[in-house]
Scaffold this motif. Structure first.
Motif, short mmCIF file in Angstrom:
data_model
loop_
_atom_site.label_atom_id
_atom_site.label_comp_id
_atom_site.label_asym_id
_atom_site.label_seq_id
_atom_site.Cartn_x
_atom_site.Cartn_y
_atom_site.Cartn_z
N THR A 89 15.43 1.78 29.64
CA THR A 89 15.73 1.52 31.55
C THR A 89 15.25 0.34 31.43
O THR A 89 16.33 -0.58 32.01
N GLU A 90 14.92 -0.54 30.21
CA GLU A 90 15.08 -1.91 29.94
C GLU A 90 16.15 -1.67 28.66
O GLU A 90 16.27 -3.94 28.75
N LYS A 91 16.63 -1.13 28.45
CA LYS A 91 17.37 -1.34 27.04
C LYS A 91 16.81 -2.87 25.97
O LYS A 91 17.54 -3.73 25.86
N THR A 92 16.04 -2.02 25.48
CA THR A 92 15.37 -2.67 24.58
C THR A 92 15.53 -1.60 23.16
O THR A 92 15.08 -0.92 23.50
N VAL A 93 15.39 -2.02 21.81
CA VAL A 93 15.03 -1.33 21.37
C VAL A 93 14.13 -2.29 20.28
O VAL A 93 14.29 -3.35 19.88
N THR A 94 12.90 -1.45 19.27
CA THR A 94 12.01 -2.44 19.18
C THR A 94 11.25 -1.63 17.86
O THR A 94 11.10 -0.96 18.39
N MET A 95 11.26 -2.34 16.91
CA MET A 95 11.02 -2.01 15.81
C MET A 95 9.69 -2.58 14.86
O MET A 95 9.80 -3.98 14.65
N VAL A 96 8.96 -1.52 14.77
CA VAL A 96 7.92 -2.21 14.52
C VAL A 96 7.88 -2.11 12.24
O VAL A 96 7.53 -0.40 12.78
N SER A 97 7.98 -1.89 11.41
CA SER A 97 7.68 -1.82 9.93
C SER A 97 6.35 -2.74 9.52
O SER A 97 6.04 -3.49 9.70
N GLN A 98 5.44 -1.22 8.63
CA GLN A 98 4.77 -2.46 7.86
C GLN A 98 4.38 -1.51 6.20
O GLN A 98 5.51 -0.62 6.36
N ASN A 99 4.86 -2.45 5.42
CA ASN A 99 4.72 -2.01 3.53
C ASN A 99 3.66 -0.79 4.06
O ASN A 99 2.50 -1.22 4.18
N ILE A 100 3.94 0.18 2.89
CA ILE A 100 2.78 0.86 2.36
C ILE A 100 2.58 1.44 0.95
O ILE A 100 0.86 1.12 0.32
N THR A 101 3.36 0.41 0.32
CA THR A 101 3.34 -0.19 -0.87
C THR A 101 2.49 -1.59 -0.85
O THR A 101 3.51 -2.30 -0.48
N TRP A 102 1.71 -1.25 -1.82
CA TRP A 102 0.74 -2.67 -2.26
C TRP A 102 -0.29 -3.22 -1.04
O TRP A 102 0.17 -4.75 -1.05
N ALA A 103 -0.08 -2.28 -0.12
CA ALA A 103 -0.64 -2.62 0.87
C ALA A 103 -1.97 -2.76 0.97
O ALA A 103 -2.49 -3.99 1.02
N LEU A 105 -2.39 -5.50 -1.66
CA LEU A 105 -2.50 -6.24 -1.95
C LEU A 105 -1.16 -7.57 -1.49
O LEU A 105 -2.15 -8.80 -0.77
N VAL A 106 -1.06 -6.62 -0.35
CA VAL A 106 0.17 -7.98 0.78
C VAL A 106 0.29 -7.21 1.97
O VAL A 106 0.19 -5.76 1.68
N ARG A 107 0.01 -7.35 3.10
CA ARG A 107 -0.08 -6.53 3.95
C ARG A 107 1.56 -8.00 4.87
O ARG A 107 1.49 -8.67 5.83
N VAL A 108 2.92 -7.24 5.43
CA VAL A 108 3.77 -7.44 6.33
C VAL A 108 4.35 -6.41 6.94
O VAL A 108 4.17 -5.38 6.96
#
Length: 189
Positions: A89-103, A105-108
């Protein structure tokens, strides 16, 4: 915490971009050879909104220095959980990615949004929040975060180039398929 952001325009319609997005890590993209697997974990359409929600596990081969491997006991393989929302409807694609490996030590956390600019152009907005989790060692945290921001910047250019190849090939394949269907209908008439 450090933030990376990037915006660019693809000279393709939102329909083309949102369709080709599912093929971003295919053989047509020579810039994504580090992606070794993309597994769809779940996919569902919300009946009330029409939004397609998909969870994918993306497995990558990373170049990790040997000293770091021995220090933290890691491998060359890393995994990322991607959750995407396609809103027709709004014509959007939203992608949210989160690292699993080394989570630990660092969060991305990366967010990408595709939205139409015009009938033949789509805007790509990318942002990433990078947080090193090394206690009170501010210098080390800053160094890790700075190096990851630099890596994001370098990969953003490669990602755009690779996705452009996917979009070009996708457009060509769809055009060939439409022509094939047209000829078949012509033969039946």
């Amino acid at each position: 915490m450090k933030v990376f952001s990037n915006t660019c325009t693809f000279d393709y319609s939102w329909e083309e971009v949102s369709t080709a997005n599912w093929q971003k890590y295919c053989p047509w993209n020579e810039k994504s050879t580090h992606v070794t697997a993309v597994d769809t974990l779940s996919r569902e359409v919300d009946a009330a909104t029409g939004i397609l929600r998909t969870e994918r596990l993306i497995t990558c081969k990373q170049s990790v220095p040997d000293w770091l491997k021995s220090l933290i006991g890691c491998t060359d393989t890393s995994q990322v959980l991607e959750t995407s929302y396609v809103n027709p409807t709004e014509k959007t694609v939203t992608m949210v990615s989160q690292n699993i490996t080394w989570a630990n030590l660092v969060r991305v956390q990366e967010t990408v949004v595709y939205r139409p600019l015009s009938a033949g152009q789509t805007q790509f907005d990318q942002s990433a929040r990078i947080t090193a989790l090394c206690g009170g060692w501010q210098k080390i945290k800053n160094s890790i975060e700075d190096s990851l921001v630099t890596r994001f910047r370098e990969n953003a250019l490669k990602g755009k180039e690779g996705f452009e190849c996917v979009l070009e090939m996708s457009r060509r394949v769809f055009a060939e398929e439409r022509e094939r269907e047209r000829l078949q209908l012509q033969m039946l008439a």
